[in-house]
Design an enzyme around this catalytic site. Sequence first.
Site, PDB file in Angstrom:
ATOM      1  N   ASN A 208       0.847  -1.194   0.000  1.00 44.03           N
ATOM      2  CA  ASN A 208       0.000   0.000   0.000  1.00 44.03           C
ATOM      3  C   ASN A 208       0.878   1.238   0.000  1.00 44.03           C
ATOM      4  OD1 ASN A 208       0.489   0.893   2.847  1.00 44.03           O
ATOM      5  ND2 ASN A 208      -0.322  -1.151   3.253  1.00 44.03           N
ATOM      6  N   ASP A 305      -4.718  -9.488  13.036  1.00 45.97           N
ATOM      7  CA  ASP A 305      -4.853  -8.071  13.391  1.00 45.97           C
ATOM      8  C   ASP A 305      -3.949  -7.832  14.605  1.00 45.97           C
ATOM      9  OD1 ASP A 305      -5.691  -5.576  14.483  1.00 45.97           O
ATOM     10  OD2 ASP A 305      -7.515  -5.732  13.260  1.00 45.97           O
ATOM     11  N   ILE A 306      -2.847  -7.157  14.355  1.00 44.09           N
ATOM     12  CA  ILE A 306      -1.823  -7.013  15.399  1.00 44.09           C
ATOM     13  C   ILE A 306      -2.348  -6.136  16.533  1.00 44.09           C
ATOM     14  CG2 ILE A 306       0.572  -6.331  15.844  1.00 44.09           C
ATOM     15  CD1 ILE A 306       0.962  -6.646  12.729  1.00 44.09           C
ATOM     16  N   PHE A 324      -4.477   3.450  14.981  1.00 42.05           N
ATOM     17  CA  PHE A 324      -4.757   4.486  13.983  1.00 42.05           C
ATOM     18  C   PHE A 324      -5.947   4.055  13.153  1.00 42.05           C
ATOM     19  CE2 PHE A 324      -1.529   7.864  13.728  1.00 42.05           C
ATOM     20  CZ  PHE A 324      -0.777   7.502  14.838  1.00 42.05           C
ATOM     21  N   LYS A 342     -11.545  -3.148  18.247  1.00 43.41           N
ATOM     22  CA  LYS A 342     -10.166  -3.618  18.433  1.00 43.41           C
ATOM     23  C   LYS A 342      -9.789  -3.720  19.910  1.00 43.41           C
ATOM     24  CE  LYS A 342      -8.678  -2.530  13.957  1.00 43.41           C
ATOM     25  NZ  LYS A 342      -7.733  -3.159  13.056  1.00 43.41           N
TER      26      LYS A 342
HETATM   27  O1  C5P Z   1      -8.713  -2.213  10.550  1.00 43.59           O
HETATM   28  P1  C5P Z   1      -7.815  -1.108  10.161  1.00 43.59           P
HETATM   29  O2  C5P Z   1      -6.691  -1.570   9.240  1.00 43.59           O
HETATM   30  O3  C5P Z   1      -8.461   0.116   9.645  1.00 43.59           O
HETATM   31  O4  C5P Z   1      -7.133  -0.670  11.535  1.00 43.59           O
HETATM   32  C1  C5P Z   1      -6.099   0.251  11.605  1.00 43.59           C
HETATM   33  C2  C5P Z   1      -5.322   0.068  12.879  1.00 43.59           C
HETATM   34  O5  C5P Z   1      -5.106  -1.311  13.152  1.00 43.59           O
HETATM   35  C3  C5P Z   1      -3.950   0.660  12.777  1.00 43.59           C
HETATM   36  O6  C5P Z   1      -3.553   1.057  14.074  1.00 43.59           O
HETATM   37  C4  C5P Z   1      -3.111  -0.494  12.288  1.00 43.59           C
HETATM   38  O7  C5P Z   1      -1.728  -0.346  12.614  1.00 43.59           O
HETATM   39  C5  C5P Z   1      -3.748  -1.668  13.012  1.00 43.59           C
HETATM   40  N1  C5P Z   1      -3.710  -2.950  12.296  1.00 43.59           N
HETATM   41  C6  C5P Z   1      -2.925  -3.975  12.757  1.00 43.59           C
HETATM   42  N2  C5P Z   1      -2.944  -5.192  12.134  1.00 43.59           N
HETATM   43  C7  C5P Z   1      -3.726  -5.402  11.044  1.00 43.59           C
HETATM   44  C8  C5P Z   1      -4.538  -4.360  10.555  1.00 43.59           C
HETATM   45  C9  C5P Z   1      -4.499  -3.143  11.201  1.00 43.59           C
HETATM   46  O8  C5P Z   1      -2.201  -3.782  13.738  1.00 43.59           O
HETATM   47  N3  C5P Z   1      -3.720  -6.586  10.449  1.00 43.59           N
END
Ligand code: C5P
Length: 398
Positions: A208, A305-306, A324, A342
Site C-alpha cells: 500500500n 490483526d496485530i 490508527f 479492536k
Molecule cells: O482495521 P484497520 O486496518 O483500519 O485498523 C487500523 C489500525 O489497526 C492501525 O492502528 C493499524 O496499525 C492496526 N492494524 C494492525 N494489524 C492489522 C490491521 C491493522 O495492527 N492486520
Amino acid sequence: MLAGKRVLLIIGGGIAAFKSLDLIRRLRERGATVVPVLTRAGEEFVTPLSASALAAQKVYRDLFDLTDEAEMGHIELSRDADLVVVAPATADLMGKMAAGLANDLASTLLMATDKRVLIAPAMNVRMWEHPATQRNIDTLKGDGVLFVGPNEGNMACGEFGPGRMAEPLEIVAAVQAAIADGPMKGKHVLVTSGPTHEPIDPVRYIANRSSGAQGTAIARALAALGADVTFVTGPADVARPEGVRVIEVQTAREMLEAVQGALPADAAVFAAAVADWRVENASGSKIKKDGKGSLPKLEFAENPDILATVSRMKKGRPALVVGFAAETDDVVENASAKRKRKGCDWIVANDVSPETGIMGGDENAVVVISDDGADVWPRMGKDQVAGRLAAAIAKALG
Ligand code: C5P
C-alpha cells in the site's frame, strides 16, 4: 541538551575515523564529556594526541596498560559513561561484538558495559552486504544495540552504496535520542510503522502507499522524551529514526511476531498500514504467463490483526495501546466503532480522502478518540502531530 552527559567514544579503524574527531567537537559543543578509546586499528587513522586534545581527556588505548588499570579499571570505565558510542564501527568490531569476544580494550568495554551502545557502522559496500555482516547486524539489533547509518554514497574505496559512516550531526542526534532525559525515561514503547509487503511470488507483492512518515515521526518524538523505543517497520520509504531499536519486517505475520517478541512494553502505538489480506497460495517460484492467456488465481487469507491481538492480551498488555484509523468518510463515527472493535485505548483517526493530500504528504489532521471523547486537533505537520501525541502518551503513563 547533553550537558552533564558522559559519552565513551570507541574509535575503530576505518577511514571514517577522521569524522569522529569532528564528532568529539560536536558532542562537546552540546555539553557532553567525551572519553575517547582508540582501537589499535583506529590509531592508524587518527592519533591519540588529536583525540585527546579535542576531547580534553585522557585517551584510553590498550587493555593491558597497567597504569590505566590502576587509575580506572576497564569495568569502571565502561560503566562510568551514560552511553557507549562506536564510530566508526568496522565489520571486525561488529563481528567481535556479535560473537561476544573480548580480546582488547574496546571489545572488553563493550562486553562489560551496563549502558546502551550506539554504533555508527562504516565499511566497504561489499563488506556491509556480506552475509556474515548481515547476520551480525541481526544479532546486534536483537541484543538491543542501537544503529545510526550507514548512509549510501560514494566511498573512499571508489565504490558506491551503503557503508558510509553517518555524518557527525546525525550521530549527535542519535546520541541525544539515546540518552535523552525526559518524562518517558525508563519507559519502553513499541511503535509499528510503514506498509507491509505480502508476497504473490518471489518477485511480486501486494503493498500500500504508506510512507512510514507518521510512525517514524512518533518513534523520534518518543525517543526525544527519553523513551526506550522499539520500532517495528515494514519496507517504508523514509529514513529510519535515530537512537531507537529498529526491527525490519516484510509481512504482517512477521510484524506480529516481532511485536510479540518485543513485549513487554509500557505503551504501544500501531501506526503501521498492515495489509488486511495475504495471498494464501503465494508461489515459491515466479508465476509465468502460459501463452494461452490463462490468469493466475490468487486466493486470499486474512492477516492477523496485530492491534486487536495486543489490545486483547489477558496478561502483559501494555498499559496504553494506541491504534490508527485511516478513514475516508464519517471519520469520528467509524473510528469510534473501530476503537471498540479492536479493544485499544486511543484511536488516532484521520481523513485520507485523496483531496486532503494526507496520505504520503507532510501534514496530518487527526481526531484522537479515547474514553474522554473525540479531541479534534488542527491540521499540522506530521512531526507536530507526533510531538503532541508523544507528550499525551507521556502524560497518560504518568
Ligand atoms: O482495521 P484497520 O486496518 O483500519 O485498523 C487500523 C489500525 O489497526 C492501525 O492502528 C493499524 O496499525 C492496526 N492494524 C494492525 N494489524 C492489522 C490491521 C491493522 O495492527 N492486520
